[in-house]
Scaffold this motif. Structure first.
Motif: not given
Length: 614
Positions: A158-164, A473-485
């Protein structure tokens, strides 16, 4: 035991088993609860086992209660000293004695959510959908504990390793400071207690000399390690389950533990309960062909007691609108023919699946009950953004509404620039008067809103997605959240599909209100309501049975889900489809569509697999 029952074959071998490890493979509808409860009777009556030495572990409170009631009905309702309980209940009992814990020591759900939110604030984590993110992070924390994974070697979904790592450590710190434990801590602490205190372990081993575990395919690593310690040294461990029905990997279940049981217990007896008492031969054979495509499984041939019935009906429809209309009409025909509404179920892969069907049921006044809460599409943050665009175009320039859209996609407009309520575009432009490129952006937004104002809802949604750039915008957000767009774009596709049915925004918004009210009514009725057609996800259907079952949208990307890429994921998806098929006692209808959201759709590989000729 009240009545004399004659057992046959494999069931008899399982029920009369006395000592040592045994693996019971129980196919769908093969009477596993019957087998477990009758074996307990034989342990007590035939082999003289003290009831207080018997432990029966299940995965849910409801299953523990049902098992206890079924057993007591066999012994004239006499209460018994047998321990029936979930993993959590049993392990908590052990911790209570060791650490003097009580119910107040367990963290409440709302506290867990609060701790993660505080951790997000502390670490400046910003996401669009906070509730969904918090749930996902808590689920990941649970996996890390349940699988006993080293945090430094964990890759977050769901997020970067550091944040998790920061969220995990902050959450743990909050729990410890408050002297609280969560359900996963119970397992980990119980494991550590047994490893460090052999005297305590020995006391519990003497107490629980016979252990029976139901739904063993859903066990995770730490649960298994504790059960192994508890069962030693006598190893009177009787496990019952079906590797083909293991569908909870996302919760940490490890079907491979069951597959490795005979390695861990050399000489363990294995029996296969291969008689299905539930479904017709056509259903059992089709489901058997499907599941045979999985490689990580015990090979088995399931037969049925029921004999022949109707063939499995596999139908293709042009699009979801045609599919739902036809299903509704068929269900009404079944009702006319004398089938009760509650004998019919419609199953789907995710809870985004049934929106069109619910709308059709409302239109035709068909009673239905929902086992899961279906999220309201129109409450999704993406839907709220789109609605705000349309409302702003229609003149709602309240500050709250404009803030929903002004930086989606990002125009880098500061909140300070949007200080008037309602927002005045001229004053926003004057805020940026020395930066011409910013003024152009604001003028472009004004132009877009003017264009949207005169459009029908479906054209407006399309314009916002493509011309305004919301999809990007949604594609960029999905990348940030490690989701499939695709997961987020599907919300937009569903909105567009919904909008197509209305010629004005007012009509569409009125429909949203009615739909939302129906979902609220359903949520209130969910407890104890089973008087209509049952709607539920494939996950929720496990353990249930219906005379007639419909499977919705058997298309690639839906089932198997687009998220499933690895072989283990695809095998889990196939098991889920198998569970869905085997819920049906008499009639099974599998439906798929040629196109959805104006895009061509592929038939699910699972359909091809069960249709294969021998």
């Amino acid at each position: 035991m009240k009545e004399q029952v004659t057992y046959e074959g494999a069931q008899k071998e399982a029920i009369l088993h006395h000592k040592g490890p045994m693996l019971v493979l129980a196919g769908p509808g093969s009477g596993k609860t019957f087998t477990i409860t009758h074996r307990i009777c034989h342990l007590i009556e035939t082999y003289g086992v003290d009831p207080s030495n018997i432990l029966v572990i299940t995965f849910t409170k409801a299953a523990a209660r049902e098992m206890k009631e079924r057993f007591e009905s066999l012994v004239d309702g006499r209460p018994s000293a047998i321990s029936f309980g979930t993993f959590h209940a049993i392990f908590f009992r052990i911790l209570k004695f060791a650490y003097r814990y009580d119910a107040r020591s367990i963290v409440r759900e709302e506290q867990k959510i609060q701790y993660i939110k505080e951790a997000m604030d502390k670490n400046q984590v910003e996401v669009e959908e906070e509730a969904e993110f918090v749930t996902s992070i808590l689920s990941e924390i649970s996996s890390v504990k349940g699988e006993m994974i080293d945090l430094d070697h964990y890759y977050s979904k769901n997020c970067s390793e550091e944040i998790f790592k920061q969220l995990y450590l902050t959450y743990e710190d909050r729990l410890r400071k408050a002297n609280l434990i969560d359900f996963d801590d119970m397992m980990v602490m119980c494991y550590e207690l047994f490893v460090q205190r052999k005297d305590i372990l020995e006391a519990w081993q003497k107490k629980y000399r016979y252990i029976l575990v139901d739904e063993f395919q859903d066990i995770n690593r730490v649960q298994y390690e504790i059960v192994r310690m508890l069962a030693a040294p006598e190893n009177n461990l009787f496990i019952v389950g079906d590797d083909d029905q293991s569908i909870y990997r996302f919760r940490g279940a490890k079907p491979e533990i069951m597959l490795g049981f005979e390695k861990d217990y050399q000489g363990a007896k294995k029996v296969l309960l291969n008689i299905n008492f539930r479904s017709t031969r056509e259903i059992v054979e089709s489901a058997g062909k499907l599941i045979a495509h999985n490689e990580m499984r015990f090979p088995k041939k399931i037969v049925t007691k029921k004999g022949h019935g109707k063939p499995v009906v596999t139908r293709v429809w042009q699009d979801p609108q045609e599919e739902t209309l036809e299903i509704v009409q068929e269900i009404m025909a079944y009702a006319k023919a004398g089938f009760a509404w509650q004998e019919i179920a419609v199953l789907y892969r995710t809870n985004l699946g049934p929106r069109l069907l619910i709308e059709k049921f409302m239109e035709y006044n068909i009673p239905f009950s929902m086992k899961d809460s279906v999220p309201n599409l129109y409450d999704h943050w993406i839907a709220k953004n789109i609605i705000s665009y349309i409302q702003a175009a229609s003149g709602d320039l309240s500050r709250a509404n404009v803030l929903q859209i002004v930086n989606r996609p990002n125009r880098y407009i500061s909140r300070d620039a949007v200080e008037n309520n309602p927002v005045n575009w001229e004053s926003v432009k004057s805020f940026y008067q020395d930066r011409g490129w910013m003024v152009e952006r604001i003028e472009q937004l004004e132009y877009d809103l003017k264009m949207i104002r005169n459009m029908a809802p479906v054209a407006a949604v399309n314009y916002i997605r493509k011309a305004v750039g919301y999809d990007d915008y949604i594609r960029e957000y999905a990348q940030y959240r490690r989701m499939k767009p695709e997961e987020l774009l599907e919300v937009l596709d569903q909105l567009q599909e919904s909008a197509a049915g209305y010629s004005t925004a007012e009509e569409w918004f009125r429909h949203m209100k009615e739909y939302g009210e129906e979902l609220k009514t359903q949520a209130q009725l969910r407890e104890g309501n089973s008087q209509g057609v049952a709607l539920m996800t494939m996950h929720s259907s496990k353990g249930l049975e219906y005379r007639i079952v419909y499977i919705l949208d058997a298309n690639e990307g839906v089932t198997p889900h687009q998220k499933a890429v690895l072989p283990a994921d695809l095998e889990e998806e196939r098991r889920m489809f198998y569970v869905a098929m085997t819920r049906s006692k008499e009639r099974l209808h599998v439906n798929y569509v040629r196109e959805r959201y104006s895009k061509k759709q592929e038939i699910s590989r699972f359909v091809r697999e069960y249709l294969e000729r021998e």
